[in-house]
Design an enzyme around this catalytic site. Structure first.
Site, mmCIF file in Angstrom:
data_model
loop_
_atom_site.group_PDB
_atom_site.id
_atom_site.type_symbol
_atom_site.label_atom_id
_atom_site.label_comp_id
_atom_site.label_asym_id
_atom_site.label_seq_id
_atom_site.Cartn_x
_atom_site.Cartn_y
_atom_site.Cartn_z
ATOM 1 N N ASP A 76 0.866 -1.179 0.000
ATOM 2 C CA ASP A 76 0.000 0.000 0.000
ATOM 3 C C ASP A 76 0.909 1.236 0.000
ATOM 4 O O ASP A 76 2.086 1.149 0.336
ATOM 5 C CB ASP A 76 -0.909 0.017 1.240
ATOM 6 C CG ASP A 76 -2.194 0.809 1.019
ATOM 7 O OD1 ASP A 76 -3.291 0.199 0.989
ATOM 8 O OD2 ASP A 76 -2.118 2.054 0.879
ATOM 9 N N ASP A 125 -9.864 0.883 -4.581
ATOM 10 C CA ASP A 125 -10.622 2.055 -5.029
ATOM 11 C C ASP A 125 -11.194 1.720 -6.409
ATOM 12 O O ASP A 125 -10.439 1.344 -7.300
ATOM 13 C CB ASP A 125 -9.690 3.269 -5.123
ATOM 14 C CG ASP A 125 -9.067 3.579 -3.768
ATOM 15 O OD1 ASP A 125 -9.738 3.377 -2.753
ATOM 16 O OD2 ASP A 125 -7.897 4.003 -3.735
ATOM 17 N N LYS A 129 -14.985 6.597 -12.611
ATOM 18 C CA LYS A 129 -15.083 7.403 -13.831
ATOM 19 C C LYS A 129 -14.400 6.666 -14.988
ATOM 20 O O LYS A 129 -13.304 6.137 -14.831
ATOM 21 C CB LYS A 129 -14.411 8.759 -13.622
ATOM 22 C CG LYS A 129 -15.233 9.689 -12.744
ATOM 23 C CD LYS A 129 -14.823 11.121 -12.972
ATOM 24 C CE LYS A 129 -15.534 12.072 -12.032
ATOM 25 N NZ LYS A 129 -16.975 11.960 -11.999
HETATM 26 C C1 LIG Z 1 -10.483 1.343 -0.230
HETATM 27 S S1 LIG Z 1 -8.948 1.047 0.510
HETATM 28 C C2 LIG Z 1 -9.014 -0.672 0.915
HETATM 29 C C3 LIG Z 1 -8.024 -1.053 1.963
HETATM 30 C C4 LIG Z 1 -8.123 -2.505 2.458
HETATM 31 N N1 LIG Z 1 -7.813 -3.447 1.417
HETATM 32 C C5 LIG Z 1 -9.487 -2.776 3.010
HETATM 33 O O1 LIG Z 1 -10.253 -3.528 2.372
HETATM 34 O O2 LIG Z 1 -9.809 -2.264 4.093
HETATM 35 C C6 LIG Z 1 -7.855 1.073 -0.890
HETATM 36 C C7 LIG Z 1 -6.398 1.044 -0.476
HETATM 37 O O3 LIG Z 1 -5.606 0.960 -1.652
HETATM 38 C C8 LIG Z 1 -4.513 1.850 -1.543
HETATM 39 N N2 LIG Z 1 -4.143 2.223 -2.931
HETATM 40 C C9 LIG Z 1 -4.984 2.666 -3.891
HETATM 41 N N3 LIG Z 1 -4.314 2.872 -5.042
HETATM 42 C C10 LIG Z 1 -3.020 2.550 -4.785
HETATM 43 C C11 LIG Z 1 -1.840 2.552 -5.572
HETATM 44 N N4 LIG Z 1 -1.869 2.919 -6.849
HETATM 45 N N5 LIG Z 1 -0.694 2.156 -4.993
HETATM 46 C C12 LIG Z 1 -0.663 1.783 -3.681
HETATM 47 N N6 LIG Z 1 -1.747 1.755 -2.887
HETATM 48 C C13 LIG Z 1 -2.913 2.131 -3.427
HETATM 49 C C14 LIG Z 1 -5.018 3.010 -0.726
HETATM 50 O O4 LIG Z 1 -3.951 3.685 -0.083
HETATM 51 C C15 LIG Z 1 -5.944 2.297 0.257
HETATM 52 O O5 LIG Z 1 -5.299 1.931 1.461
#
Ligand SMILES: C[S@@+](CC[C@H](N)C(=O)[O-])C[C@H]1O[C@@H](n2cnc3c(N)ncnc32)[C@H](O)[C@@H]1O
Length: 238
Positions: A76, A125, A129
């Site tokens: 992450d 995420d 879009k």
């Molecule tokens: C919606 S959260 C989900 C976190 C965890 N998996 C959960 O289910 O509780 C999405 C996570 O993905 C990480 N993230 C999103 N895009 C990323 C990227 N390109 N590189 C590293 N981390 C990313 C964000 O920092 C975040 O902690």
């Protein structure tokens, strides 16, 4: 920055189970642990499983507790979230889990071909879009990156609450002829009765299920494919 966050960052810098490379150590170059995670980080020959976008690391630590004969690496960019999983592993003596703080865009700099056995993508995420579709962690661009280091038959798991992301990933698998091992738009009412899927709940899964959202799950491999193309856009996409 909040005092609590600063304290977590300072602690993270001392954690032996956390790797936080500078951008110039990975940008367009191989990171020093590439091909050496078993010998130099985990210090065993067990298979390595990634959790991408691990947040607080519930899947990484939950799987590590259940499978002592495998290694797990949560990835992450957010250090303050990762601190929770990393400190839990230290406090409970869990040696087969580590955390890598990086943007997943650089993930291919970290691993040699075949170094990774399996990938979990947990509640990423959704990037709803249309213009951001290629930023989805299951997009054709990311799959091409994972293909560089996952074992040919290595499973990729997607767990999500998001219908658009689930449908998009199903369409991408179908469009590219990928081998889908299982998919369901309602995991908890499906016939898949696997403990790790039903009992490990991440922070975001708990939030979404409390709101009554159904959880979707898909598992597939990239076996036999080297290039990937985006599926046709859905009319419903913005
Ligand atoms: C919606 S959260 C989900 C976190 C965890 N998996 C959960 O289910 O509780 C999405 C996570 O993905 C990480 N993230 C999103 N895009 C990323 C990227 N390109 N590189 C590293 N981390 C990313 C964000 O920092 C975040 O902690």
């Amino acid at each position: 920055m909040a005092k609590n966050k600063l304290k977590k960052f300072a602690e993270m810098a001392t954690f032996e189970n956390v790797v936080q490379p500078h951008l110039d150590e990975v940008l367009n170059k191989d990171y020093k642990l590439k091909g050496k995670w078993n010998s130099e980080f985990f210090k065993n020959d067990n298979p390595i499983v990634l959790e991408l976008g691990c947040g607080k690391g519930e899947y990484s630590t939950g799987l590590a507790e259940r499978y002592p004969d495998k290694n797990f690496l949560g990835v992450d960019i957010k250090g303050s979230r990762m601190w929770k999983g990393a400190s839990h592993a230290i406090n409970t003596g869990l040696k087969n889990v580590g955390f890598l703080r990086t943007r997943i865009e650089h993930i291919a700099s970290f691993f040699a071909p075949g170094e990774i056995s399996e990938i979990w993508i947990t509640f990423p995420d959704p990037q709803e879009k249309r213009i951001r579709a290629k930023k989805r962690l299951t997009s054709s661009i990311f799959l091409a990156s994972y293909k560089k280091f996952i074992k040919p038959s290595g499973i990729i798991h997607l767990k999500t609450d998001n219908t658009l992301l689930y449908n998009y990933t199903c369409a991408l698998c179908s469009h590219n002829g990928l081998d889908v091992k299982f998919s369901t738009a309602d995991l908890y009412n499906s016939n898949l009765n696997e403990e790790v899927l039903l009992s490990i709940k991440t922070h975001y899964e708990a939030l979404f299920t409390a709101k009554g959202m159904t959880i979707k799950y898909l598992r597939f491999t990239l076996d036999g494919h080297d290039t990937f193309i985006e599926p046709p856009q859905n009319e419903d996409d913005e």
